[in-house]
Write an enzyme that holds these catalytic residues in place. Structure first.
Site, PDB file in Angstrom:
ATOM      1  N   ALA A  40      62.374 -11.571  -7.629  1.00 19.56           N
ATOM      2  CA  ALA A  40      61.203 -12.363  -7.259  1.00 19.56           C
ATOM      3  C   ALA A  40      60.867 -12.300  -5.770  1.00 19.56           C
ATOM      4  O   ALA A  40      59.782 -12.737  -5.365  1.00 19.56           O
ATOM      5  CB  ALA A  40      61.409 -13.817  -7.658  1.00 19.56           C
ATOM      6  N   TYR A  41      61.761 -11.771  -4.937  1.00 19.17           N
ATOM      7  CA  TYR A  41      61.480 -11.713  -3.504  1.00 19.17           C
ATOM      8  C   TYR A  41      60.377 -10.689  -3.236  1.00 19.17           C
ATOM      9  O   TYR A  41      60.573  -9.485  -3.408  1.00 19.17           O
ATOM     10  CB  TYR A  41      62.726 -11.350  -2.705  1.00 19.17           C
ATOM     11  CG  TYR A  41      63.832 -12.385  -2.741  1.00 19.17           C
ATOM     12  CD1 TYR A  41      63.600 -13.689  -3.177  1.00 19.17           C
ATOM     13  CD2 TYR A  41      65.118 -12.061  -2.344  1.00 19.17           C
ATOM     14  CE1 TYR A  41      64.613 -14.634  -3.205  1.00 19.17           C
ATOM     15  CE2 TYR A  41      66.143 -12.995  -2.362  1.00 19.17           C
ATOM     16  CZ  TYR A  41      65.885 -14.280  -2.796  1.00 19.17           C
ATOM     17  OH  TYR A  41      66.891 -15.205  -2.825  1.00 19.17           O
ATOM     18  N   SER A  42      59.227 -11.195  -2.836  1.00 16.50           N
ATOM     19  CA  SER A  42      58.047 -10.360  -2.574  1.00 16.50           C
ATOM     20  C   SER A  42      57.712  -9.474  -3.772  1.00 16.50           C
ATOM     21  O   SER A  42      57.309  -8.320  -3.626  1.00 16.50           O
ATOM     22  CB  SER A  42      58.250  -9.499  -1.321  1.00 16.50           C
ATOM     23  OG  SER A  42      58.364 -10.309  -0.171  1.00 16.50           O
TER      24      SER A  42
END
Length: 339
Positions: free
Chosen positions: A54-56
């Site tokens: 989900a990071y970026s």
């Protein structure tokens, strides 16, 4: 750098771990900047890199993969799943259907054939422990993950998952990744005693309390950290909880000065001093940030300093309890606590 055993796995990990949330759009970092930070972290003795799908929107994993190319075996590589990856309702959660797909996507972005630690980013109340643990056990047996863990689980869910693994003869979570800092000590009450009881490794995130303990936030200064630009409500000192944090920071700064430490050394030294904590996850956005945090790698706080911290923020207390990420659903949704 200090090294500890990750739970009961036998894997040796650095007491500071590199968190990759700021890699990509979130931290406005380029691939060259990310590679430079990763290079410096490894040279400084860090051997754990932690990212998430989900990071970026997956960009962090892609950048980490490029930065570690050619030296993957020297790194304990961790990633996570379950947070939404788009609007499709089944592209999230911890069902077998999604975890199998999500892991393949993460491996592709990272450019590797396995990860060392695969973590459930948040507890999914719609999915049974048996469903999730059986999927993770199968992925482990397939060689795609070496170990798996939880992240930001309430203590009772950690216990339930351990019992579910035992009851159904499945592999178990071997780590927990909770939020922990001088300003947010609530996990000392329930979570850390449970992780110690079950022998889980603990990778603590946000040890600098979203920048509150970085030394950049002080009385009389404008708050202009990167986090404050997109989370302004967490830094508005007109809000009582934020005022309490600022007051605590001022008192903590005096403790750090007297001990000859930076605020970062005080904050990271506090987190890594707890016997239940294996590593503190740092999330530098720049090389300068990394260097200031690596300076705390060998910091050992004296009993007097730790006692002084206890008088400022009492053990087990969260100064911003409303920001906790492990609140039981029934406390957030009135419909779940009414017949």
């Amino acid at each position: 750098m200090q090294y500890r055993t990750l739970g009961r796995t036998g894997v040796q990990v650095s007491s500071l771990a590199l968190g990759a949330m700021n890699f990509g759009r979130i931290g406005h970092t380029t691939q060259d900047e990310v590679t430079t930070v990763v290079d410096a972290a490894l040279e400084g003795g860090i051997n754990v890199i932690d990212t998430a799908d989900a990071y970026s929107g997956g960009e962090s994993e892609e950048m980490v993969g490029k930065a570690i190319a050619g030296r993957r075996d020297d790194i304990v590589l961790a990633t996570k799943a379950t947070l939404p990856m788009g609007d499709e309702r089944n592209h999230r959660g911890s069902s077998r259907r999604w975890l199998v797909t999500s892991l393949d996507n993460s491996l592709r972005r990272l450019g590797v054939d396995h990860v060392d630690l695969y973590q459930i980013h948040r507890w999914d109340p719609t999915t049974s422990d048996e469903e999730t643990l059986s999927a993770l056990t199968d992925l482990q047996r397939a060689g795609k993950i070496r170990y798996f863990g939880s992240s930001t689980f309430p203590a009772y869910r950690i216990v339930q998952a351990q019992w579910a693994a035992r009851e159904h003869h499945l592999s178990r979570y071997v780590t927990e990744q909770p939020s922990y800092s001088i300003l947010q000590r609530g996990i000392e009450t329930h979570v850390l005693p449970v992780t110690e009881e079950y022998g889980l490794g603990v990778l603590a995130w946000s040890p600098l309390a979203s920048g509150w303990l970085s030394g950049a936030i002080r009385e009389g200064r404008d708050i202009a950290t990167s986090r404050s630009t997109f989370m302004p409500q967490r830094f508005d000192t007109a809000i009582p909880s934020n005022r309490a944090r600022l007051d605590a920071v001022e008192r903590l700064a005096a403790v750090a000065d007297e001990a000859g430490l930076t605020m970062i050394q005080l904050a990271l030294g506090f987190v890594t001093a707890h016997p239940a904590v294996t590593s503190a996850l740092i999330g530098p956005r720049t090389l300068d940030h990394l260097r200031s945090q690596l300076a705390a790698a060998d910091t050992v706080l004296t009993a007097d300093v730790l006692d002084a911290i206890d008088t400022i923020v009492a053990p087990g207390v969260d100064l911003a309890a409303h920001e906790k990420n492990d609140t039981p659903p029934a406390l957030l949704d009135p419909a779940l606590r009414r017949r």
